[in-house]
Design an enzyme around this catalytic site. Structure first.
Site: not given
Length: 214
Positions: A9-10, A14, A58, A83-84
Protein backbone atom coordinates in the site's frame (compact mmCIF):
# COMPACT_ATOMS: atom_id res chain seq x y z
CA UNK A 1 2.05 -20.01 -16.09
CA UNK A 2 0.23 -17.85 -13.57
CA UNK A 3 1.65 -14.38 -12.86
CA UNK A 4 0.71 -12.78 -9.54
CA UNK A 5 1.55 -9.14 -8.85
CA UNK A 6 2.11 -7.95 -5.28
CA UNK A 7 1.76 -4.31 -4.21
CA UNK A 8 2.48 -2.75 -0.85
CA UNK A 9 0.00 0.00 0.00
CA UNK A 10 0.93 3.66 -0.36
CA UNK A 11 2.42 5.80 2.39
CA UNK A 12 0.14 6.50 5.36
CA UNK A 13 0.02 9.15 8.05
CA UNK A 14 1.29 6.63 10.58
CA UNK A 15 4.16 5.62 8.32
CA UNK A 16 5.30 9.24 8.38
CA UNK A 17 4.88 9.48 12.17
CA UNK A 18 6.64 6.12 12.67
CA UNK A 19 3.65 4.72 14.49
CA UNK A 20 3.15 0.96 14.53
CA UNK A 21 0.12 0.11 12.41
CA UNK A 22 -0.31 -3.66 12.36
CA UNK A 23 -4.03 -4.30 11.91
CA UNK A 24 -4.96 -0.82 13.10
CA UNK A 25 -5.38 1.72 10.36
CA UNK A 26 -4.30 5.10 9.08
CA UNK A 27 -5.29 6.89 5.85
CA UNK A 28 -2.95 7.43 2.92
CA UNK A 29 -1.06 10.68 2.77
CA UNK A 30 -1.07 12.75 -0.42
CA UNK A 31 2.25 11.09 -1.23
CA UNK A 32 0.64 7.71 -0.63
CA UNK A 33 -2.13 8.56 -3.08
CA UNK A 34 0.47 9.62 -5.65
CA UNK A 35 2.34 6.35 -5.13
CA UNK A 36 -0.87 4.41 -5.69
CA UNK A 37 -1.55 6.32 -8.90
CA UNK A 38 1.98 5.69 -10.16
CA UNK A 39 1.89 1.95 -9.47
CA UNK A 40 -1.55 1.90 -11.10
CA UNK A 41 -0.08 3.51 -14.20
CA UNK A 42 2.71 0.90 -14.14
CA UNK A 43 0.49 -2.19 -13.85
CA UNK A 44 -2.35 -1.21 -16.17
CA UNK A 45 -0.23 -2.30 -19.15
CA UNK A 46 -0.02 -5.82 -17.66
CA UNK A 47 -3.71 -6.49 -18.33
CA UNK A 48 -4.53 -7.30 -14.71
CA UNK A 49 -7.73 -9.35 -14.42
CA UNK A 50 -8.34 -9.45 -10.65
CA UNK A 51 -7.51 -7.03 -7.84
CA UNK A 52 -7.60 -8.57 -4.37
CA UNK A 53 -6.82 -6.40 -1.36
CA UNK A 54 -6.30 -6.69 2.34
CA UNK A 55 -9.46 -5.45 4.00
CA UNK A 56 -7.55 -2.76 5.91
CA UNK A 57 -8.41 0.70 4.61
CA UNK A 58 -4.90 1.76 3.61
CA UNK A 59 -4.66 -1.25 1.29
CA UNK A 60 -8.22 -0.81 0.03
CA UNK A 61 -7.55 2.86 -0.81
CA UNK A 62 -4.51 1.78 -2.81
CA UNK A 63 -6.40 -1.04 -4.53
CA UNK A 64 -9.30 1.22 -5.49
CA UNK A 65 -6.94 3.63 -7.24
CA UNK A 66 -5.33 0.74 -9.13
CA UNK A 67 -8.73 -0.75 -10.01
CA UNK A 68 -9.89 2.55 -11.51
CA UNK A 69 -6.76 2.79 -13.67
CA UNK A 70 -7.25 -0.79 -14.88
CA UNK A 71 -10.54 0.02 -16.57
CA UNK A 72 -12.72 -0.02 -13.47
CA UNK A 73 -11.96 -3.59 -12.42
CA UNK A 74 -13.93 -4.82 -9.43
CA UNK A 75 -11.84 -4.92 -6.28
CA UNK A 76 -12.42 -7.69 -3.74
CA UNK A 77 -10.98 -8.06 -0.25
CA UNK A 78 -9.34 -10.95 1.57
CA UNK A 79 -8.67 -10.63 5.30
CA UNK A 80 -5.81 -13.14 4.97
CA UNK A 81 -3.78 -10.35 3.32
CA UNK A 82 -3.85 -8.18 6.47
CA UNK A 83 -0.67 -7.00 8.14
CA UNK A 84 0.82 -8.83 11.12
CA UNK A 85 -1.18 -8.16 14.29
CA UNK A 86 1.26 -6.17 16.44
CA UNK A 87 -0.71 -6.63 19.64
CA UNK A 88 -0.20 -4.12 22.45
CA UNK A 89 2.20 -2.05 20.35
CA UNK A 90 -0.34 -1.02 17.72
CA UNK A 91 -0.75 2.73 17.47
CA UNK A 92 2.44 3.43 19.41
CA UNK A 93 5.19 5.69 18.12
CA UNK A 94 8.48 3.79 17.97
CA UNK A 95 10.28 6.53 19.90
CA UNK A 96 7.82 6.09 22.78
CA UNK A 97 8.55 2.39 23.38
CA UNK A 98 10.20 1.20 26.56
CA UNK A 99 13.34 -0.95 26.30
CA UNK A 100 11.27 -4.09 26.79
CA UNK A 101 8.70 -3.04 24.20
CA UNK A 102 11.46 -2.25 21.72
CA UNK A 103 12.89 -5.74 22.28
CA UNK A 104 9.48 -7.19 21.39
CA UNK A 105 9.40 -5.14 18.20
CA UNK A 106 12.99 -5.94 17.29
CA UNK A 107 12.36 -9.65 17.78
CA UNK A 108 10.25 -9.50 14.60
CA UNK A 109 12.94 -7.59 12.70
CA UNK A 110 15.85 -9.73 13.92
CA UNK A 111 14.08 -13.05 13.38
CA UNK A 112 14.17 -14.41 16.91
CA UNK A 113 12.76 -17.93 17.15
CA UNK A 114 10.43 -16.77 19.92
CA UNK A 115 9.56 -13.54 18.09
CA UNK A 116 6.26 -12.06 19.13
CA UNK A 117 4.46 -9.21 20.80
CA UNK A 118 2.00 -9.68 23.69
CA UNK A 119 -1.53 -9.81 22.33
CA UNK A 120 -0.21 -10.09 18.78
CA UNK A 121 0.15 -12.73 16.08
CA UNK A 122 2.95 -15.20 15.48
CA UNK A 123 4.99 -15.12 12.30
CA UNK A 124 3.94 -18.72 11.68
CA UNK A 125 0.27 -17.74 11.69
CA UNK A 126 1.03 -14.83 9.35
CA UNK A 127 2.88 -17.10 6.92
CA UNK A 128 0.06 -19.64 6.91
CA UNK A 129 -2.66 -17.17 6.00
CA UNK A 130 -0.54 -15.36 3.40
CA UNK A 131 0.27 -18.65 1.67
CA UNK A 132 -3.41 -19.60 1.75
CA UNK A 133 -4.33 -16.30 0.09
CA UNK A 134 -1.70 -16.84 -2.59
CA UNK A 135 -2.70 -20.47 -3.23
CA UNK A 136 -6.31 -19.36 -3.76
CA UNK A 137 -5.13 -17.59 -6.92
CA UNK A 138 -4.54 -21.01 -8.48
CA UNK A 139 -8.32 -21.50 -8.60
CA UNK A 140 -8.81 -18.45 -10.84
CA UNK A 141 -9.70 -18.99 -14.51
CA UNK A 142 -6.91 -19.72 -17.00
CA UNK A 143 -5.02 -16.64 -18.28
CA UNK A 144 -5.80 -14.70 -15.08
CA UNK A 145 -3.36 -12.05 -13.88
CA UNK A 146 -4.26 -11.23 -10.27
CA UNK A 147 -2.83 -8.35 -8.29
CA UNK A 148 -2.73 -8.55 -4.49
CA UNK A 149 -2.46 -5.43 -2.33
CA UNK A 150 -1.04 -6.08 1.12
CA UNK A 151 1.48 -4.83 3.70
CA UNK A 152 5.21 -4.67 4.39
CA UNK A 153 5.77 -7.42 6.95
CA UNK A 154 3.09 -9.63 5.41
CA UNK A 155 4.56 -9.48 1.91
CA UNK A 156 8.13 -9.85 3.19
CA UNK A 157 7.10 -12.97 5.09
CA UNK A 158 5.38 -14.42 2.02
CA UNK A 159 8.28 -13.84 -0.36
CA UNK A 160 10.94 -14.96 2.13
CA UNK A 161 9.19 -18.22 2.92
CA UNK A 162 8.60 -18.93 -0.79
CA UNK A 163 12.38 -18.73 -1.12
CA UNK A 164 12.66 -21.39 1.57
CA UNK A 165 13.76 -19.15 4.43
CA UNK A 166 12.42 -19.96 7.90
CA UNK A 167 9.31 -18.18 9.12
CA UNK A 168 11.46 -16.61 11.82
CA UNK A 169 14.16 -15.10 9.62
CA UNK A 170 15.72 -11.66 9.74
CA UNK A 171 13.93 -9.01 7.72
CA UNK A 172 16.31 -8.21 4.87
CA UNK A 173 13.82 -7.64 2.06
CA UNK A 174 13.02 -3.97 1.46
CA UNK A 175 9.49 -3.40 0.21
CA UNK A 176 8.81 0.32 0.15
CA UNK A 177 5.37 1.91 0.07
CA UNK A 178 3.93 1.56 -3.43
CA UNK A 179 6.47 -1.08 -4.46
CA UNK A 180 5.68 -3.83 -6.97
CA UNK A 181 6.76 -7.48 -6.89
CA UNK A 182 5.85 -10.42 -9.11
CA UNK A 183 5.76 -14.16 -8.48
CA UNK A 184 4.93 -16.86 -11.02
CA UNK A 185 3.57 -20.37 -10.70
CA UNK A 186 5.30 -22.47 -13.30
CA UNK A 187 7.01 -25.74 -14.21
CA UNK A 188 10.53 -24.93 -15.40
CA UNK A 189 13.35 -27.25 -16.44
CA UNK A 190 15.80 -24.99 -14.64
CA UNK A 191 13.91 -23.98 -11.51
CA UNK A 192 12.01 -25.74 -8.75
CA UNK A 193 8.43 -26.49 -9.66
CA UNK A 194 5.81 -24.14 -8.24
CA UNK A 195 6.15 -20.55 -7.10
CA UNK A 196 9.07 -18.59 -8.55
CA UNK A 197 10.17 -15.09 -7.52
CA UNK A 198 10.40 -12.98 -10.68
CA UNK A 199 11.01 -9.55 -9.09
CA UNK A 200 10.69 -7.83 -5.73
CA UNK A 201 10.29 -4.31 -4.45
CA UNK A 202 10.39 -2.45 -7.77
CA UNK A 203 10.00 1.31 -7.25
CA UNK A 204 11.62 2.53 -10.48
CA UNK A 205 8.39 4.23 -11.55
CA UNK A 206 8.30 6.13 -8.24
CA UNK A 207 11.94 7.20 -8.55
CA UNK A 208 11.40 8.41 -12.10
CA UNK A 209 8.50 10.52 -10.86
CA UNK A 210 10.49 12.12 -8.06
CA UNK A 211 13.44 12.80 -10.36
CA UNK A 212 11.26 14.40 -13.02
CA UNK A 213 9.68 16.80 -10.54
CA UNK A 214 12.88 18.20 -9.03
Amino acid sequence: MLQVYLVRHGETQWNVAQRIQGQSDSPLTLEGERQAKLVANRVKIEKITHIISSNLNRAKQTAEIIAAACGGLQMTTDSRLQELDMGVLEGREIKSLTEEEERWRRSIVEGSVDAGIPGGESMAALATRMHEALESCLALPDDSKPLLVSHGIALSCLISTLLGLPVYSRRRLRLRNGSLSRIDYQNSSWLAEGWIIESTGDTSYLTDYRTSTK
